[in-house]
Design an enzyme around this catalytic site. Structure first.
Site, PDB file in Angstrom:
ATOM      1  N   ASP A 193       0.858  -1.025   0.022  1.00 51.37           N
ATOM      2  CA  ASP A 193       0.016   0.094  -0.048  1.00 51.37           C
ATOM      3  C   ASP A 193       0.973   1.520   0.165  1.00 51.37           C
ATOM      4  O   ASP A 193       2.096   1.082   0.305  1.00 51.37           O
ATOM      5  CB  ASP A 193      -1.004   0.045   1.234  1.00 51.37           C
ATOM      6  CG  ASP A 193      -1.703   1.137   1.378  1.00 51.37           C
ATOM      7  OD1 ASP A 193      -2.361   1.535   0.443  1.00 51.37           O
ATOM      8  OD2 ASP A 193      -1.526   1.825   2.415  1.00 51.37           O
ATOM      9  N   ASP A 204      -1.388  -1.045   6.139  1.00 51.43           N
ATOM     10  CA  ASP A 204      -1.519  -0.279   7.533  1.00 51.43           C
ATOM     11  C   ASP A 204      -2.994   0.012   7.893  1.00 51.43           C
ATOM     12  O   ASP A 204      -3.412   0.296   9.102  1.00 51.43           O
ATOM     13  CB  ASP A 204      -0.638   0.915   7.769  1.00 51.43           C
ATOM     14  CG  ASP A 204      -1.131   2.148   7.213  1.00 51.43           C
ATOM     15  OD1 ASP A 204      -1.875   2.047   6.027  1.00 51.43           O
ATOM     16  OD2 ASP A 204      -1.072   3.081   7.621  1.00 51.43           O
ATOM     17  N   ASP A 259      -6.651  -2.281   3.790  1.00 58.15           N
ATOM     18  CA  ASP A 259      -5.970  -3.367   3.433  1.00 58.15           C
ATOM     19  C   ASP A 259      -6.114  -4.367   4.172  1.00 58.15           C
ATOM     20  O   ASP A 259      -5.562  -5.466   3.553  1.00 58.15           O
ATOM     21  CB  ASP A 259      -4.420  -2.656   3.809  1.00 58.15           C
ATOM     22  CG  ASP A 259      -4.120  -1.477   3.317  1.00 58.15           C
ATOM     23  OD1 ASP A 259      -4.311  -1.314   1.997  1.00 58.15           O
ATOM     24  OD2 ASP A 259      -3.568  -0.656   3.779  1.00 58.15           O
TER      25      ASP A 259
END
Length: 809
Positions: free
Chosen positions: A480, A679, A683
């Protein structure tokens, strides 16, 4: 000061005559529930919402089952709160689990129905130093060791003692060995029976049958020697093997002591983490008075003082004061972090020279430290796929050994030299003992326990053993952007000035206007203005325009700040700054235009900065052959700009959580072994879908609960350390399994007597028992070497990288 009832922090007075005041008569105190609290006088559980009897003392509310209990408390509160303090009542009994089979869980101690090992507390504590099984086995071993030594001496040298007849020597051996076998060895027989009852043959099956065969055979030979043929007689009596049974029990007990002490070392990491937490906190009451209270009595919302040099008691937010805090305990970062009002603090970190007042936000099991302890304990109780294979092999191995023992007994008895049946018994018992699969069972759990504890010290938390085994095989890493590659919070990038305005003036006006905004972009602008020491002016008639920007009056001038559409409404043409703004956007920045009295004044750019550690970490991962893929919910242009800076060639922007899952599944369908690092809550699905999910410790709880690996500091370079731990741990497991299989493959034929026809060598049951114990000790020692060697080096590397600039026996 909390005004709510707290059922777990009020000590109960243990001894109390309920009938004396007419309350709770003839009733045992029920277990506490989430809605009840303890009457500090009688110890009964009461519902604060329904009882009419309450009292307040020293800032805390207390609740009572009757008016009489309330009167007694008011008359002498110190008597009930301090004279007989008790530990807070747990809502349920302690859960125990098997160190080799974590699916076995029960309330209270016991033995595992699968392998027979003693169950251990699922969550260790600092008070667990006194292991009851270790204490029990120590007592059994040391009390019976002299008896075993005497029996062994009689068996070896007794025929040379002139005044001791053969019969007397036999009966003396029986008398001395009986306590060893029947008392000291009783736990082994219980486990043997349990394994047979549960149809789970294991090491205790072999030990129990082997000892029972040697001792039972000898008892029958002592009580009824005439039942045996003449070939069974040696030195004038039927051969007995009390010394073999006694020595096997003593050696097995010794092996258990060595194993239990070795296993206690694997919990050192957890106890070290538990020991980091302070024991007390200084609470500030509503009237301003301060008192030191046990850490368990701190509640969410309490105001706590952290004095210079003290540890922060719980996770919270700074309300007053400024100081620097050493957070190396969690992050490995040696440089203290400055804290001011509004900053977050983490429990067990060390305060510097300033004094702080904090608000408790997370207490008990919700703190970062407690979550780390839980993750480590959970990982240490989990089994790798390699262990599941070992369990299946061990099951069939025991059956094969039992078959080999029967064949050995019949082969020697029917076809062996005289005394053939004596050889048959001895060799069959030797096969049972030496083939005990304890080393096989310990091979992977010991490696997992040591590796997870050491990895935790390096800031890498493995959730389960499967993650340790899989991480070394990963060839693709999906990352990410926000919070993983970048800081996850906006920071000032640049200021653009239109004709007639200076950059400093634009920043001053923008920061003055944004004082009334709580938007993260406004915080970035204000932070830059404070850093430069810009004098801000008050903003009047402030108004937030959702999705477009803000407006207000500063120093008598009308200010509007926002996107192009808002500028068009205002009549300010942003065209003169379009080219420069677009260049900043291509670098991943967000640009906000500023208009003063309807005239374009300039623009301010804010961006989410890339973490300093990101590029070196990605380079290290690429050097290991990993394919890096970015998947971000941000605009494609922003994601591409960050990717270009970091050298990431495959970029997916504007992806939703479902799209991230689809990307992970597509890569897996291509045959890739995929890890996902993120995080945020968005996600979490992809973290769960990946072969290995990796969460940033600086991210959300949802992400961490969905991932198998957590990087405490949120530094991608920890993945390099995690892969090193994975490789070392799996290599250690393979070494242990290889040794265990090799040992048994060689030991069983030797014990069965294959060397006798050529070399005339036989393995006595005593030597077999010693060899069995040493094999397990070698497995344990090899696993502990993992902690002292490669992973210790990894821990040191992780700390350097965090610096600036960089069941048997």
């Amino acid at each position: 000061m909390s005004t709510h009832p707290h059922p777990h922090d009020k000590p109960a007075h243990a001894a109390h005559d309920h009938a004396a005041h007419g309350c709770c008569a003839n009733h045992a105190p029920p277990a506490a529930t989430a809605t009840t609290t303890t009457d500090p006088v009688c110890g009964m559980q009461v519902d604060p919402a329904t009882t009419p009897h309450h009292a307040r003392h020293d800032g805390d509310d207390y609740h009572f089952c009757s008016a009489r209990c309330r009167e007694k408390f008011i008359a002498a509160p110190a008597h009930y709160l301090q004279s007989k303090p008790q530990a807070p009542a747990a809502p349920a009994g302690t859960i125990y689990t098997c160190p080799m089979h974590p699916q076995i869980r029960q309330e209270g101690p016991g033995t595992c129905p699968i392998c027979g090992m003693a169950l251990e507390p699922e969550m260790p504590s600092l008070e667990d130093d006194d292991n009851p099984e270790l204490r029990d086995f120590s007592r059994r071993f040391w009390w019976t060791l002299p008896l075993t030594a005497i029996v062994l001496a009689l068996a070896m040298l007794g025929h040379r003692i002139a005044f001791l007849s053969t019969d007397a020597r036999t009966w003396l051996e029986l008398a001395l060995s009986a306590p060893v076998v029947l008392w000291a060895g009783w736990p082994f027989f219980e486990r043997c029976v349990q394994s047979l009852r549960n149809r789970s043959p294991n090491m205790w099956t072999l030990i129990g049958i082997g000892v029972a065969a040697a001792f039972g055979y000898s008892v029958v030979a002592t009580l009824a020697p005439d039942l045996f043929p003449a070939s069974f007689r040696e030195h004038g009596r039927v051969g007995v093997y009390y010394e073999a049974a006694a020595v096997i029990v003593s050696l097995t007990l010794l092996g258990q002591l060595l194993e239990l002490r070795a296993r206690s070392k694997t919990s050192a990491a957890i106890k070290a983490l538990l020991g980091l937490a302070p024991k007390t906190a200084r609470r500030i009451a509503a009237d301003g008075n301060e008192e030191d209270i046990p850490l368990a009595h701190v509640h969410v919302g309490d105001r706590l003082r952290v004095r210079p040099g003290e540890k922060v008691p719980v996770d919270g937010s700074v309300l007053e004061g400024r100081s620097s805090i050493d957070e190396s305990m969690l992050t490995g970062e040696p440089i203290p972090v400055e804290k001011e009002p509004g900053a977050k603090v983490i429990g067990a970190t060390l305060n510097g020279t300033g004094s702080l007042v904090i608000r408790a936000d997370q207490v008990g099991s919700a703190t970062v430290l407690s979550q780390i302890v839980q993750l480590v304990a959970q990982a240490q109780r989990s089994r790798a796929p390699m262990q599941r294979m070992a369990d299946k092999v061990a099951y069939w191995f025991v059956l094969a050994v039992l078959t080999a023992a029967v064949l050995t007994f019949l082969g020697w008895g029917l076809f062996g030299p005289e005394p053939s049946w004596t050889y048959a018994v001895l060799n069959a018992v030797s096969v049972l003992i030496i083939a005990c699969p304890c080393a096989l069972g310990l091979a992977t759990p010991m490696s997992i326990m040591v590796a997870t504890g050491r990895a935790a010290q390096a800031g890498v938390l493995f959730r389960d053993a499967e993650a340790i085994e899989q991480l070394r095989r990963i060839d693709t890493l999906v990352v990410d952007k926000t919070g993983t590659l970048t800081q996850g919070r906006p920071a000032y990038r640049d200021t653009l000035a239109a004709a007639g305005f200076s950059a400093d003036e634009v920043l001053q006006l923008a920061a003055s206007l944004e004082q009334g905004s709580e938007h993260p972009l406004a915080e970035a602008i204000l932070a830059e203005a404070r850093r430069r020491g810009v004098a801000l002016q008050p903003a009047q008639e402030f108004d937030s325009l959702t999705g477009r920007g803000v407006r207000g009056i500063v120093a008598g001038r009308g200010l509007v700040m926002g996107n192009r559409a808002l500028m068009a409404e205002t009549g300010a043409d942003p065209a003169p700054l379009d080219a420069a703004a677009e260049a900043l956007r291509r670098q991943g920045a967000s640009v906000m235009f500023l208009a003063v009295d309807g005239r374009l004044a300039g623009a301010v750019a804010v961006a989410d900065p890339i973490k300093p550690s990101t590029l070196p970490a990605l380079n290290a991962l690429r050097a290991e052959g990993l394919r890096i893929v970015m998947a971000s919910g941000d605009a494609q242009a922003t994601a591409a700009a960050v990717a270009a800076t970091l050298g990431i060639e495959e970029v997916h922007g504007e992806v939703r959580p479902a799209d991230k899952v689809a990307l992970v599944q597509r890569l897996k369908a291509e045959g890739r072994r995929v890890a996902m690092a993120g995080d945020g809550i968005n996600d979490a699905p992809a973290l769960a879908a990946a072969d290995v999910g990796i969460a940033m410790g600086t991210g959300t709880d949802v992400a961490m609960s969905s991932a198998q690996v957590t990087l405490v500091k949120g530094d991608l370079h920890r993945i390099v350390q995690a892969r090193a731990v994975s490789r070392s741990a799996v290599a250690n497991m393979q070494q242990n399994l290889g040794f265990a299989f090799l040992y048994n493959a060689l030991g069983v034929p030797i014990a069965a007597g294959v060397l006798y026809p050529v070399f005339g060598l036989l393995l006595s049951p005593m030597i077999a028992a010693l060899a069995m114990s040493l094999s397990s000790v070698s497995v344990v020692s090899n696993a502990l070497r993992l902690g002292r060697g490669t992973t210790s080096q990894t821990v040191g590397e992780a700390r350097r990288d965090s610096a600036p600039g960089a069941s048997c026996h």
